[in-house]
Design a protein around this motif. Structure first.
Motif, short mmCIF file in Angstrom:
data_model
loop_
_atom_site.label_atom_id
_atom_site.label_comp_id
_atom_site.label_asym_id
_atom_site.label_seq_id
_atom_site.Cartn_x
_atom_site.Cartn_y
_atom_site.Cartn_z
N ILE A 150 -68.26 48.21 44.59
CA ILE A 150 -68.96 47.11 45.24
C ILE A 150 -68.19 45.81 45.05
O ILE A 150 -67.60 45.57 43.99
N GLY A 152 -68.18 41.41 46.13
CA GLY A 152 -68.79 40.23 46.72
C GLY A 152 -67.69 39.44 47.41
O GLY A 152 -67.30 39.73 48.54
N GLY A 153 -67.15 38.47 46.68
CA GLY A 153 -66.11 37.62 47.28
C GLY A 153 -64.70 38.15 47.19
O GLY A 153 -63.77 37.57 47.74
N ARG A 154 -64.49 39.28 46.49
CA ARG A 154 -63.17 39.93 46.35
C ARG A 154 -62.12 39.04 45.69
O ARG A 154 -60.95 39.05 46.07
N HIS A 155 -62.53 38.27 44.69
CA HIS A 155 -61.56 37.41 44.01
C HIS A 155 -61.07 37.96 42.67
O HIS A 155 -60.13 37.43 42.10
N ALA A 156 -61.73 39.01 42.15
CA ALA A 156 -61.19 39.62 40.92
C ALA A 156 -59.81 40.17 41.25
O ALA A 156 -59.53 40.51 42.40
N GLN A 182 -67.48 28.78 39.13
CA GLN A 182 -66.05 28.79 38.90
C GLN A 182 -65.40 27.54 39.52
O GLN A 182 -65.91 27.00 40.50
N THR A 183 -64.26 27.14 38.98
CA THR A 183 -63.50 26.08 39.64
C THR A 183 -62.36 26.74 40.41
O THR A 183 -62.01 27.89 40.15
N SER A 211 -69.27 35.42 44.87
CA SER A 211 -70.69 35.77 44.93
C SER A 211 -71.37 35.63 43.57
O SER A 211 -70.71 35.64 42.52
N GLY A 244 -70.76 38.84 41.70
CA GLY A 244 -69.43 38.84 41.10
C GLY A 244 -69.37 37.92 39.89
O GLY A 244 -68.68 38.21 38.91
N HIS A 278 -67.34 31.38 33.98
CA HIS A 278 -67.65 30.04 33.47
C HIS A 278 -67.04 28.99 34.39
O HIS A 278 -66.16 29.29 35.21
N ILE A 325 -76.01 45.26 41.52
CA ILE A 325 -76.95 44.15 41.29
C ILE A 325 -77.46 43.71 42.66
O ILE A 325 -76.68 43.39 43.56
N TYR A 336 -58.92 37.04 29.31
CA TYR A 336 -60.04 37.34 30.22
C TYR A 336 -59.73 38.59 31.04
O TYR A 336 -58.65 38.70 31.62
N THR A 355 -61.01 39.62 33.87
CA THR A 355 -61.26 39.61 35.32
C THR A 355 -59.99 39.49 36.16
O THR A 355 -60.03 39.70 37.36
N TYR A 356 -58.88 39.19 35.49
CA TYR A 356 -57.64 39.05 36.27
C TYR A 356 -56.84 40.35 36.19
O TYR A 356 -57.41 41.42 36.26
#
Ligand SMILES: Cc1cc2nc3c(=O)[nH]c(=O)nc-3n(C[C@H](O)[C@H](O)[C@H](O)COP(=O)(O)OP(=O)(O)OC[C@H]3O[C@@H](n4cnc5c(N)ncnc54)[C@H](O)[C@@H]3O)c2cc1C
Length: 491
Positions: free
Chosen positions: A71, A73-77, A140-141, A147, A150, A157, A207, A440, A442-443
């Motif tokens: 799944i 959301g925004g596909r940024h991972a 996020q910045t 999403s 996500g 943070h 989720i 982290y 997520t990258y």
């Protein structure tokens, strides 16, 4: 020129660009992440989910076909967390409605595919005449079209000076499990799932909706200085002491300069009186950002000079506590850059985020300055922020109150380029470990087993618990498969 607020209401230029990139990327079954574009994945098919029932149907279909589900959301991972090869892939973007807004308690329940601009815009529109409007606490910045699902799954943070990761802002969420059943998860109901799914990268279920705790929307004022890194820890402390709520340190990236990683734009935001007038702030246009993106590759000295001059000129500008967290992100910006730079192979930026105890920040930075060798050239952009300890999520990255150092590194998409990037990111983690730090998840997924174990001692238990809740491993991503393989001998 549009302000961030006007952009939101008008659905302006950057939103248009973002939408364009998304439509292109959903056309086929080969999916990729938005930023690094290093995770091309062939899925079985894409299912657009627009309701709780459609999530349950997707799970039932996967079970009937003995397939896995991923799944996004925004596909940024950027490590393949959101895509599973041959999986039925759920695109959660249509799942973007507000389900409940409790104005008395400052809570809002939204569907998990909702993205930050949609949520912020809703809160503005729904509270035009509210005396004490509610707003999001943090996002996020650097990018906006991410999403809420996500955000929970990575336990993200923002740039709060005294915030914990987003788990602090989550009251509850609903989750569709591997059997297609729906659970409410909160600190009271299914507390273990609550701790696992926040920061659990989609491995414990889909989720469906999230109840977020809001904060009163505040007027805030930006105060900018250019300072040396050595002064940053005390400067952050002083700002927190003076009541500032948000802030970061954006460091110089010119590897040929003595200022490299040492000098930075230190900008913080303090709450001001509700009655303060709000003149329209000066903001950079999308074209200004394109120019800065070019300079950040071609002439880093100039990029920092122009950027810091601009930022210093904005000291005293006033913003809202929610919309000031929005950023300009130009989808696929690197395609134009590759042409402008005359690149012989495609390239993008991969981000990493390194954590170190605050007192160790100067030592960590000196290690990078001294030891990063040829990788110094690949630093395109970076910031330093603060995080408070997260003592709730299972796979917590904020194991203590860290300084967070973000690096955007230029990565050339050739085997040599990827090998070089792998080395660079591993070295950064090793410098972090030397300072008692972490990184982290997520990258990228280039950390070695030794590094994963050192930074996330609970990782194997996390994988075991995933199998406890999802024994058939219905929810899978290539990121999960990578770690399942890495730790196969102990699982
Ligand atoms: C330019 C840029 C800036 C960034 N800045 C920050 C930052 O300031 N702070 C920070 O913490 N992170 C930051 N990130 C990382 C980003 O916040 C995370 O990768 C986040 O998970 C991306 O959200 P997304 O909606 O794009 O999720 P996706 O990339 O689509 O998915 C990420 C993970 O969430 C899971 N997921 C998504 N939706 C659901 C759902 N409904 N149910 C279950 N699982 C789901 C996916 O399976 C996947 O494991 C940044 C990334 C980029 C590219």
């Amino acid at each position: 020129m549009l302000t961030r607020r006007q952009f939101l209401v008008g659905g302006g230029v950057v939103g248009g660009l973002a939408g364009c990139g998304r439509r292109l990327s959903t056309a086929g079954r080969q999916l990729n992440d938005i930023q690094s574009q290093l995770n091309a994945t062939r899925v079985d098919r894409v299912v657009e989910a627009d309701s709780l029932e459609s999530l349950r149907t997707a799970v039932r279909a996967a079970r009937a076909e003995a397939r896995t589900i991923s799944i996004a959301g925004g596909r940024h991972a950027m490590g393949g967390q959101q895509f599973g090869t041959d999986a039925i892939h759920v695109d959660a973007t249509p799942l973007n409605h507000v389900l409940r807004f409790d104005r008395d308690h400052g809570q809002i329940e939204v569907e998990a595919g909702m993205q930050w601009p949609e949520l912020i815009d809703y809160l503005w529109r729904a509270q035009t005449s509210a005396a004490r409007p509610w707003a999001i606490a943090q996002k996020q910045t650097g990018a906006d079209r991410l999403s809420i699902g996500g955000a929970l799954s990575a336990n993200i943070h923002g740039r709060g000076l005294t915030f914990r990761p987003i788990i602090q802002d989550v009251e509850a969420f609903t989750l569709v499990d591997a059997g297609g059943d729906v659970h409410t998860c909160s600190r009271r109901d299914n507390p273990e799932l609550f701790r696992l799914a926040i920061g659990g990268y989609g491995l414990f279920g889909l989720i469906a909706s999230v109840t977020l705790r809001l904060r009163p929307r505040q007027k805030i004022e930006r105060v900018v200085e250019v300072i040396d890194l050595d002064a940053a820890p005390a400067a952050f402390d002083a700002r927190i002491h003076a009541g500032f709520a948000y802030g970061d340190f954006q460091y110089a990236t010119d590897a040929t300069s003595a200022d490299f990683l040492r000098k930075g734009v230190f900008s913080c935001y303090r709450p001001i009186e509700d009655s303060s007038p709000m003149p329209v702030p000066r903001e950079l246009s999308a074209n200004d950002w394109r120019r800065l993106l070019y300079l950040s590759h071609a002439d880093k000295k100039r990029a920092f000079a122009e950027y810091s001059t601009y930022y210093l000129s904005t000291t005293g500008q006033r913003y809202w506590s929610d919309t000031h967290q929005l950023s300009v992100y130009i989808d696929n910006y690197h395609e134009a850059l590759n042409r402008q730079l005359g690149a012989t192979a495609p390239a993008t930026e991969m981000i990493t985020e390194i954590y170190v105890p605050r007192a160790a920040l100067p030592r960590f930075i000196e290690d990078v300055r001294a030891g990063f060798g040829e990788h110094r050239e690949s630093v395109i952009y970076g910031t330093i922020r603060l995080i408070e300890r997260d003592d709730e999520s299972f796979l917590a990255w904020a194991r203590q109150s860290w300084a967070c150092v973000i690096f955007n590194l230029h990565v050339v998409h050739t085997p040599e380029g990827i090998a070089r990037a792998t080395d660079a990111f591993r070295r950064l983690i090793d410098y972090a470990l030397r300072s008692g730090g972490s990184y982290y998840l997520t990258y990228h997924r280039w950390a070695t087993r030794r590094q994963v174990e050192a930074c996330y001692p609970q990782f194997v238990e996390f994988l075991r618990l995933k199998r406890k809740y999802d024994p058939d491993e219905r929810f899978q991503s290539d990121w999960y498969r990578h770690y399942r393989q890495m730790f196969a001998d102990v699982l």
